[in-house]
Design a protein around this motif. Structure first.
Motif, PDB file in Angstrom:
ATOM      1  N   MET A  43      -4.237   1.498   8.861  1.00 38.59           N
ATOM      2  CA  MET A  43      -3.285   2.332   8.132  1.00 38.59           C
ATOM      3  C   MET A  43      -2.329   1.413   7.454  1.00 38.59           C
ATOM      4  O   MET A  43      -2.049   1.457   5.932  1.00 38.59           O
ATOM      5  N   GLY A  77      -3.968  -0.480   4.306  1.00 37.90           N
ATOM      6  CA  GLY A  77      -4.161   0.725   3.255  1.00 37.90           C
ATOM      7  C   GLY A  77      -2.636   0.839   2.543  1.00 37.90           C
ATOM      8  O   GLY A  77      -2.589   0.813   1.219  1.00 37.90           O
ATOM      9  N   ARG A  78      -1.805   1.138   3.304  1.00 39.31           N
ATOM     10  CA  ARG A  78      -0.440   1.376   2.901  1.00 39.31           C
ATOM     11  C   ARG A  78       0.146   0.020   1.795  1.00 39.31           C
ATOM     12  O   ARG A  78       0.995   0.209   0.828  1.00 39.31           O
ATOM     13  N   LEU A 100      -1.776   2.272  -1.501  1.00 40.29           N
ATOM     14  CA  LEU A 100      -2.336   3.702  -1.383  1.00 40.29           C
ATOM     15  C   LEU A 100      -1.400   4.619  -0.512  1.00 40.29           C
ATOM     16  O   LEU A 100      -0.605   4.117   0.127  1.00 40.29           O
ATOM     17  N   THR A 111      -5.165   7.026   2.329  1.00 38.16           N
ATOM     18  CA  THR A 111      -5.547   5.794   3.303  1.00 38.16           C
ATOM     19  C   THR A 111      -6.242   6.445   4.654  1.00 38.16           C
ATOM     20  O   THR A 111      -7.151   6.210   5.270  1.00 38.16           O
ATOM     21  N   ILE A 132      -9.960   5.558   4.697  1.00 33.26           N
ATOM     22  CA  ILE A 132     -10.191   4.562   5.710  1.00 33.26           C
ATOM     23  C   ILE A 132     -10.129   4.904   7.203  1.00 33.26           C
ATOM     24  O   ILE A 132     -11.004   4.760   7.989  1.00 33.26           O
ATOM     25  N   PHE A 144     -10.867  -3.361   5.913  1.00 33.03           N
ATOM     26  CA  PHE A 144     -11.345  -1.967   6.336  1.00 33.03           C
ATOM     27  C   PHE A 144     -12.631  -2.074   7.057  1.00 33.03           C
ATOM     28  O   PHE A 144     -13.530  -2.508   6.317  1.00 33.03           O
ATOM     29  N   ALA A 148      -8.857  -0.322  -3.620  1.00 29.22           N
ATOM     30  CA  ALA A 148      -7.262  -0.014  -4.056  1.00 29.22           C
ATOM     31  C   ALA A 148      -7.312  -0.041  -5.595  1.00 29.22           C
ATOM     32  O   ALA A 148      -6.965   0.716  -6.254  1.00 29.22           O
TER      33      ALA A 148
END
Lengths: 236, 274
Positions: free
Chosen positions: A134, A137-138, A142, A147, A151, B89, B101
């Motif tokens: 997480m 992603g942040r 995102l 996310t 993800i 990921f 992204a």
């Protein structure tokens, strides 16, 4: 043994020559429709609830949503599914003035019910994913929900797939109560055969067999899916 | 470029940052050193709001991003971050990790433009002076294509183009961290934040990651690096912050700080680690 042979013959006569099998096929179809669509609705509802539950609860809106989800889960886990079916079919729908076919009501109720269970499964799945996923992603800019959906949830689903398979199996078996509101499932089909041939031993035995076979097929399919989803864990 | 003013951060009753004020200028390479528990990582994570500051401001390109009414996602896109544990990921291949992204964000922007154009067109039916439409000069397919080319170019740069279609679990720690770095680079950030980028690596892989960071530094990227590698900090940094107990105890150029530390706490720390 001779009497059992006779019973089988009676069953076969009803099943094959008097077209009992069409009812069985319809029943099996309905059972699977209720279980599969129910699980599908359940996964959607469950995922939404799980995401709400793991969302940080500092602001007011998440807290209100959280309270609503707790109520929902408490309600649907706290009452038997038969009661939910009866209430939905004989109380809620008439009050709303709607006239739905029993099968649709069953799909909806099974979906709502399984949503409550799936939410807990999904929540544990989400918590099992490394929080770093997480964060990464942040950090890339995102949003939380993007996310989560791109993800975290896919990895969570991979972790909980065996448990979701269990839920589907449980749903398949629980569908045997839908005759309470008049939907035609496997039980209704075999009961029909039994009533019309005055002989219940073989029909119910056959019914049990069909359930076992269906559950085994589901278990096998879940295994295959698990294997294909696990490809990202190992080199290939 | 980043101005930090009286930044404080509490975890419950624990005061981790006790008022930090500093400015990071464009092109600077700032290394943050200090004992564990001194708040180095928390400070770095506050810079892109991975941790929400309790009070104080962080002014990035003229905007106080610690303020309440800021869409932090937009600012984070200009700040690359590299984590100690890589955080690639796991459910995406290497190239998807890098493309995810940029592609998502550009396609989202494209969608927003299209929606806005739609409403402008409707509005124009009633306007005398027609409003101009947003220019749409790309398509989702083209965005993906460009992101893929860019990702491959970056992979080639670190010599891992043959790993484009494998999953992260098959890579070594050093490879993962280098991919994490170019994943951040794919967003064309203005500043890169490194949170102990080599602490989770096997010793023999530290070199390849540090080399890549050095390369970026020499290209003029602005960087903030939390690190335990003193030699690396000395070589790359233009300024070193020594933190202890939630404060910046001393800051200086590497030469001065390492050869002539002023504060007793700095002296004690350096005598232990050098």
């Amino acid at each position: 043994m001779g009497s059992f042979g006779k019973k089988v013959a009676k069953f076969w006569e009803m099943f094959y020559e008097h077209n009992g099998y069409t009812r069985v096929v319809t029943g099996l179809k309905n059972t699977l429709i209720i279980a599969v669509l129910g699980l599908f609705i359940g996964i959607i509802i469950g995922t939404v609830i799980a995401v709400v539950e793991v969302f940080p609860k500092r602001k007011r809106l998440p807290r209100i949503l959280h309270g609503f989800c707790t109520f929902y889960v408490g309600l649907f886990r706290g009452t038997p599914i038969v009661v939910q079916l009866l209430v939905a079919y004989y109380v809620v729908l008439p009050l709303l003035g709607m006239n739905w076919p029993a099968l649709n009501v069953c799909v909806l109720v099974f979906g709502l019910n399984s949503g409550a269970y799936v939410s807990e499964i999904m929540r544990s799945g989400i918590l099992s994913v490394d929080p770093g996923q997480m964060e990464a992603g942040r950090a890339l800019g995102l949003s939380y929900s993007v996310t989560m959906m791109k993800i975290v949830v896919p990895q969570a689903v991979k972790n909980i797939l065996p448990t979701l398979g269990n839920e589907l199996i449980a749903l398949v078996k629980e569908t045997s109560v839908v005759s309470f509101v008049g939907a035609a499932d496997l039980y209704v089909a075999f009961n029909y055969i039994g009533t019309n041939s005055y002989e219940f031993m073989v029909p119910y035995l056959a019914m049990a067999l069909i359930y076992v076979v269906v559950v085994m097929i589901i278990a096998f399919l879940v295994k295959i899916m698990e294997r294909s989803l696990r490809k990202s864990d190992r080199s290939h | 470029m980043i101005e930090v003013i009286d930044l404080k951060k509490n975890f419950g009753d624990l005061e981790v940052l006790k008022g930090i004020t500093t400015t990071i200028n464009a092109g600077e390479k700032v290394a943050i050193i200090g004992p564990s528990g001194s708040g180095k990582s928390t400070f770095l994570r506050c810079l892109n709001l991975m941790e929400e500051p309790t009070s104080g401001s962080i002014i990035f390109e003229g905007v106080d991003i610690a303020g309440m009414n800021v869409n932090i996602n937009i600012h984070r896109r200009k700040m690359g971050m590299v984590f100690q544990h890589f955080n690639l990921f796991n459910n995406k291949t290497v190239i998807d990790n890098i493309m995810l992204a940029p592609v998502h964000i550009k396609i989202q922007e494209l969608r927003v433009k299209k929606v806005k154009n739609f409403f402008i067109k409707i509005g124009n039916l009633f306007r005398k002076n027609k409003k101009e439409l947003y220019k749409i000069d790309t398509t989702p397919a083209r965005i993906k294509q460009e992101a893929r080319e860019n990702a491959l170019r970056l992979l080639k740069r670190i010599g891992l183009e043959d790993k484009a279609n494998v999953y992260p679990s098959t890579l070594s720690g050093g490879q993962k961290q280098r991919i994490a770095i170019i994943r951040a680079l794919a967003m064309n950030p203005k500043v890169m934040l490194f949170d102990e980028p080599t602490s989770a690596l096997d010793p023999e892989m530290v070199g390849e990651v540090l080399d890549l960071i050095k390369q970026l530094a020499s290209e003029g990227m602005t960087m903030v690096i939390v690190t335990h590698e003193m030699g690396f900090a000395r070589e790359v940094a233009t300024r070193i912050l020594f933190m202890d107990e939630g404060r910046i105890v001393e800051e200086n150029t590497p030469e001065n700080l390492f050869s002539n530390p002023q504060n007793p706490r700095t002296r004690e720390f350096l005598s232990k680690v050098l």
